[in-house]
Scaffold this motif. Sequence first.
Motif, PDB file in Angstrom:
ATOM      1  N   LYS A 186       5.124  -6.181   1.802  1.00  0.00           N
ATOM      2  CA  LYS A 186       5.027  -7.380   2.626  1.00  0.00           C
ATOM      3  C   LYS A 186       6.232  -7.479   3.571  1.00  0.00           C
ATOM      4  N   GLY A 187       5.932  -7.687   4.867  1.00  0.00           N
ATOM      5  CA  GLY A 187       6.968  -7.838   5.876  1.00  0.00           C
ATOM      6  C   GLY A 187       7.442  -6.537   6.497  1.00  0.00           C
ATOM      7  N   GLU A 188       6.993  -5.403   5.982  1.00  0.00           N
ATOM      8  CA  GLU A 188       7.415  -4.109   6.525  1.00  0.00           C
ATOM      9  C   GLU A 188       6.389  -3.580   7.520  1.00  0.00           C
ATOM     10  N   ILE A 189       6.876  -2.741   8.435  1.00  0.00           N
ATOM     11  CA  ILE A 189       6.027  -2.124   9.461  1.00  0.00           C
ATOM     12  C   ILE A 189       6.156  -0.611   9.335  1.00  0.00           C
TER      13      ILE A 189
ATOM     14  N   LYS B 246       0.851  -1.188   0.000  1.00  0.00           N
ATOM     15  CA  LYS B 246       0.000   0.000   0.000  1.00  0.00           C
ATOM     16  C   LYS B 246       0.885   1.234   0.000  1.00  0.00           C
ATOM     17  N   ARG B 247       0.400   2.256  -0.688  1.00  0.00           N
ATOM     18  CA  ARG B 247       1.071   3.549  -0.695  1.00  0.00           C
ATOM     19  C   ARG B 247       0.462   4.399   0.408  1.00  0.00           C
ATOM     20  N   TYR B 248       1.311   4.977   1.237  1.00  0.00           N
ATOM     21  CA  TYR B 248       0.878   5.872   2.308  1.00  0.00           C
ATOM     22  C   TYR B 248       1.447   7.248   2.051  1.00  0.00           C
ATOM     23  N   ILE B 249       0.587   8.254   2.100  1.00  0.00           N
ATOM     24  CA  ILE B 249       1.028   9.642   2.075  1.00  0.00           C
ATOM     25  C   ILE B 249       0.672  10.192   3.450  1.00  0.00           C
ATOM     26  N   LEU B 250       1.692  10.607   4.190  1.00  0.00           N
ATOM     27  CA  LEU B 250       1.511  11.072   5.562  1.00  0.00           C
ATOM     28  C   LEU B 250       1.923  12.532   5.669  1.00  0.00           C
ATOM     29  N   THR B 251       1.207  13.273   6.487  1.00  0.00           N
ATOM     30  CA  THR B 251       1.552  14.672   6.719  1.00  0.00           C
ATOM     31  C   THR B 251       1.345  14.977   8.202  1.00  0.00           C
ATOM     32  N   PRO B 252       2.216  15.787   8.791  1.00  0.00           N
ATOM     33  CA  PRO B 252       2.117  16.064  10.221  1.00  0.00           C
ATOM     34  C   PRO B 252       0.921  16.954  10.549  1.00  0.00           C
ATOM     35  N   PRO B 253       0.502  16.968  11.808  1.00  0.00           N
ATOM     36  CA  PRO B 253      -0.650  17.787  12.213  1.00  0.00           C
ATOM     37  C   PRO B 253      -0.500  19.263  11.858  1.00  0.00           C
ATOM     38  N   GLN B 254       0.730  19.764  11.802  1.00  0.00           N
ATOM     39  CA  GLN B 254       0.965  21.175  11.494  1.00  0.00           C
ATOM     40  C   GLN B 254       0.515  21.551  10.091  1.00  0.00           C
ATOM     41  N   SER B 255       0.235  20.583   9.248  1.00  0.00           N
ATOM     42  CA  SER B 255      -0.205  20.856   7.873  1.00  0.00           C
ATOM     43  C   SER B 255      -1.716  21.024   7.747  1.00  0.00           C
TER      44      SER B 255
ATOM     45  N   SER C 217       5.090  16.406   3.372  1.00  0.00           N
ATOM     46  CA  SER C 217       4.522  15.066   3.441  1.00  0.00           C
ATOM     47  C   SER C 217       5.593  14.018   3.189  1.00  0.00           C
ATOM     48  N   ILE C 218       5.233  12.808   3.516  1.00  0.00           N
ATOM     49  CA  ILE C 218       6.067  11.643   3.277  1.00  0.00           C
ATOM     50  C   ILE C 218       5.251  10.709   2.401  1.00  0.00           C
ATOM     51  N   ASP C 219       5.847  10.252   1.331  1.00  0.00           N
ATOM     52  CA  ASP C 219       5.188   9.349   0.406  1.00  0.00           C
ATOM     53  C   ASP C 219       5.989   8.049   0.424  1.00  0.00           C
ATOM     54  N   THR C 220       5.372   6.959   0.860  1.00  0.00           N
ATOM     55  CA  THR C 220       6.099   5.707   0.972  1.00  0.00           C
ATOM     56  C   THR C 220       5.223   4.528   0.567  1.00  0.00           C
ATOM     57  N   ILE C 221       5.865   3.473   0.126  1.00  0.00           N
ATOM     58  CA  ILE C 221       5.183   2.213  -0.177  1.00  0.00           C
ATOM     59  C   ILE C 221       5.557   1.231   0.928  1.00  0.00           C
TER      60      ILE C 221
ATOM     61  N   TYR D 162      -3.226   9.183   3.916  1.00  0.00           N
ATOM     62  CA  TYR D 162      -4.031   8.824   2.741  1.00  0.00           C
ATOM     63  C   TYR D 162      -3.434   7.530   2.224  1.00  0.00           C
ATOM     64  N   ILE D 163      -4.271   6.521   1.994  1.00  0.00           N
ATOM     65  CA  ILE D 163      -3.761   5.181   1.692  1.00  0.00           C
ATOM     66  C   ILE D 163      -4.357   4.668   0.383  1.00  0.00           C
ATOM     67  N   ILE D 164      -3.496   4.099  -0.453  1.00  0.00           N
ATOM     68  CA  ILE D 164      -3.926   3.499  -1.716  1.00  0.00           C
ATOM     69  C   ILE D 164      -3.355   2.082  -1.784  1.00  0.00           C
ATOM     70  N   SER D 165      -4.223   1.108  -1.997  1.00  0.00           N
ATOM     71  CA  SER D 165      -3.747  -0.264  -2.193  1.00  0.00           C
ATOM     72  C   SER D 165      -3.162  -0.371  -3.595  1.00  0.00           C
ATOM     73  N   THR D 166      -1.891  -0.739  -3.673  1.00  0.00           N
ATOM     74  CA  THR D 166      -1.242  -0.848  -4.979  1.00  0.00           C
ATOM     75  C   THR D 166      -1.421  -2.231  -5.592  1.00  0.00           C
ATOM     76  N   LYS D 167      -1.800  -3.186  -4.759  1.00  0.00           N
ATOM     77  CA  LYS D 167      -2.119  -4.545  -5.207  1.00  0.00           C
ATOM     78  C   LYS D 167      -2.947  -5.173  -4.089  1.00  0.00           C
ATOM     79  N   TYR D 168      -3.477  -6.355  -4.309  1.00  0.00           N
ATOM     80  CA  TYR D 168      -4.229  -7.033  -3.249  1.00  0.00           C
ATOM     81  C   TYR D 168      -3.342  -7.076  -2.011  1.00  0.00           C
ATOM     82  N   SER D 169      -3.890  -6.680  -0.852  1.00  0.00           N
ATOM     83  CA  SER D 169      -3.054  -6.608   0.340  1.00  0.00           C
ATOM     84  C   SER D 169      -3.813  -7.052   1.587  1.00  0.00           C
ATOM     85  N   ILE D 170      -3.026  -7.495   2.537  1.00  0.00           N
ATOM     86  CA  ILE D 170      -3.530  -7.829   3.868  1.00  0.00           C
ATOM     87  C   ILE D 170      -2.613  -7.130   4.855  1.00  0.00           C
TER      88      ILE D 170
END
Length: 163
Positions: A81-84, A27-36, A74-78, A94-102
């Motif tokens: 599997k196996g990552e935390i 999944k792609r995560y775009i994160l931004t701090p509360p100050q934004s 912001s931080i844009d990261t993918i 903001y989250i986007i599934s880039t492929k089937y995910s669990i």
Amino acid sequence: RFGMRGIISEAHFDCGRNMVLMMRGAKRYILTPPQSCDHIKLLPDPNHPSYRHSTIDWSNVTQASNNNFDKVNSIDTIVKKGEILFIPSYWVHYIISTKYSIQCNSRFGPNENDEAFKPIKKCFERDLGSAIEVPDYLHGKVKNGNVNVNPMLFGPNIVGKQS
């Protein structure tokens, strides 16, 4: 949580700290701090069904441009599997599934620091036109004056000064 490719979780914040373990897919995560919060138009009314969510469609380039997203750190990261991924309290994501995910989430209490809620509170008060109270569950939880975030995860341009 299960997600098919292309599924989006609209931009929102959680009050508690959040650990996300990707068990399958990505999944792609775009994160931004509360100050934004000045630029992301969060719904401030706790009675609204989309409370804590942005009213802006982050996938719409025109809306993003019209709301000065170029000024939002912001931080844009993918996350694969196996990552935390650790998401601090009140960080908008903001989250986007880039492929089937669990994925498996573990949320644990609000940040020990009332300071983390202050930027959100300021935006909410501006948008509501009146003062709001810090949520009851945060009172008495302050242990120190700093949010301790690992700069290796979030980058120096967002984290700022570390103690």
